[in-house]
Design a protein around this motif. Structure first.
Motif, mmCIF file in Angstrom:
data_model
loop_
_atom_site.group_PDB
_atom_site.id
_atom_site.type_symbol
_atom_site.label_atom_id
_atom_site.label_comp_id
_atom_site.label_asym_id
_atom_site.label_seq_id
_atom_site.Cartn_x
_atom_site.Cartn_y
_atom_site.Cartn_z
ATOM 1 N N PHE A 153 -0.209 -0.933 -12.212
ATOM 2 C CA PHE A 153 1.397 -0.948 -11.026
ATOM 3 C C PHE A 153 2.018 -0.175 -11.386
ATOM 4 N N ASN A 154 2.810 0.345 -11.020
ATOM 5 C CA ASN A 154 4.098 1.214 -11.146
ATOM 6 C C ASN A 154 4.945 0.919 -11.772
ATOM 7 N N PRO A 155 5.920 -0.177 -12.407
ATOM 8 C CA PRO A 155 6.876 -0.592 -12.701
ATOM 9 C C PRO A 155 8.127 -0.097 -12.119
ATOM 10 N N ASN A 156 8.084 1.589 -11.545
ATOM 11 C CA ASN A 156 9.294 1.832 -11.107
ATOM 12 C C ASN A 156 9.184 1.776 -9.202
ATOM 13 N N VAL A 157 7.856 1.547 -9.175
ATOM 14 C CA VAL A 157 8.139 1.001 -7.557
ATOM 15 C C VAL A 157 8.969 -0.178 -7.169
ATOM 16 N N SER A 158 9.581 -0.125 -5.436
ATOM 17 C CA SER A 158 9.546 -1.361 -4.938
ATOM 18 C C SER A 158 8.969 -2.604 -5.290
ATOM 19 N N LEU A 159 8.949 -3.528 -4.896
ATOM 20 C CA LEU A 159 8.555 -4.709 -4.628
ATOM 21 C C LEU A 159 7.467 -5.200 -3.847
ATOM 22 N N GLU A 160 7.390 -4.102 -2.748
ATOM 23 C CA GLU A 160 6.674 -3.771 -1.416
ATOM 24 C C GLU A 160 5.449 -2.947 -2.317
#
Length: 275
Positions: A153-160
């Motif tokens: 996962f990308n930690p910089n994207v939104s929770l969605e």
């Protein structure tokens, strides 16, 4: 007598200019007197100045520049190339004028059509970029760089865009210890490396359903709709509904879910199946 006067005026002007505080008024008066003396000398000497050359009236910088340009033109004409140069210059001017006229006509046509802006060709690229930006991200179909059972996962994207549902299902199924969670700043969303090593599946809900089918027993069968195919279809229907409302803002999303559940739960305790 005039020659001596001219020499004396010249010396006087030099002294005035070399002073620590030059008197501009006195210098101007002396220069005018010197010019008049030189003019009188040439008039009385058949047009020859005090320097022995033909007398010419002093010119400003712009007058000198114009005279030099005219001299060059005459020299070119004398050499036989004047006509070619003038024709080339005229052709360049005509081309620039035609280009400006065409641009002006295009702008008028665009404004008349109601755009009020540049021609359609100029706005085609920005519109295409906007349309491309509005499209949802495509599933990753290329061969995975992930190892089997890795969840990225990308930690910089939104929770969605993070694997929240997939990790929840893995916890309920008791298989969370079988997966390795890694962060990848280059990915737009989340992905799961397939256990077979043959590619990956992307998207939180797709990952969650895969984990539920693969690892689930009694604890996760309800998440898939249970053993009934009809109940499973109803469950998929609610998943599709959740995807559709997830595109709204938080306030609109909450209102949509509230109105939908209020109408469904009037006649039952569960949206799908029974207790």
């Amino acid at each position: 007598e005039l020659r001596s006067k001219i020499a004396a005026l010249g010396d006087s002007i030099k002294q005035l200019k070399s002073s620590s505080e030059p008197d501009t008024t006195a210098i101007g008066t002396a220069v005018a007197a010197l010019l008049e003396a030189k003019r009188s000398f040439a008039k009385n000497n058949g047009g020859i100045g005090v320097d022995g050359k033909e007398w010419q009236e002093p010119m400003t910088k712009s007058q000198k520049k114009k005279a030099e340009k005219e001299a060059k033109r005459k020299a070119l004409e004398a050499a036989g190339g004047g006509n070619q140069v003038s024709e080339a210059n005229a052709a360049k001017k005509a081309a620039k004028k035609a280009e400006a006229k065409a641009k002006k006509a295009a702008m008028k046509a665009a404004a008349k059509d109601g755009g009020g802006g540049p021609p359609a060709a100029a706005t085609k690229a920005p519109e295409a970029q906007k349309q491309a930006a509005a499209l949802p991200p495509r599933p990753m179909l290329t061969k995975s760089r992930l190892r089997p059972n890795q969840i990225s996962f990308n930690p910089n994207v939104s929770l969605e865009d993070r694997p929240v549902v997939a990790l929840t299902v893995a916890i309920l199924a008791g298989s969370i210890v079988d997966y390795e969670l890694i962060s990848d700043h280059t990915r737009p969303g989340c992905a799961l490396g397939l256990p077979s090593g043959n590619g990956e599946v992307s998207g939180d809900l797709a990952m969650a359903r895969f984990i539920a089918k693969r690892d689930g027993g009694g604890s996760t069968s309800a998440l898939l709709g249970g053993p009934s195919e009809e109940d499973a279809a109803h469950m998929d229907q609610w998943v599709d509904y959740a995807l559709s409302v997830s595109k709204f803002g938080l306030a609109r999303r909450a209102l949509s879910v509230q109105r939908t559940l209020d109408s469904v739960l009037v006649s039952g305790t569960y949206v799908v199946g029974h207790a």
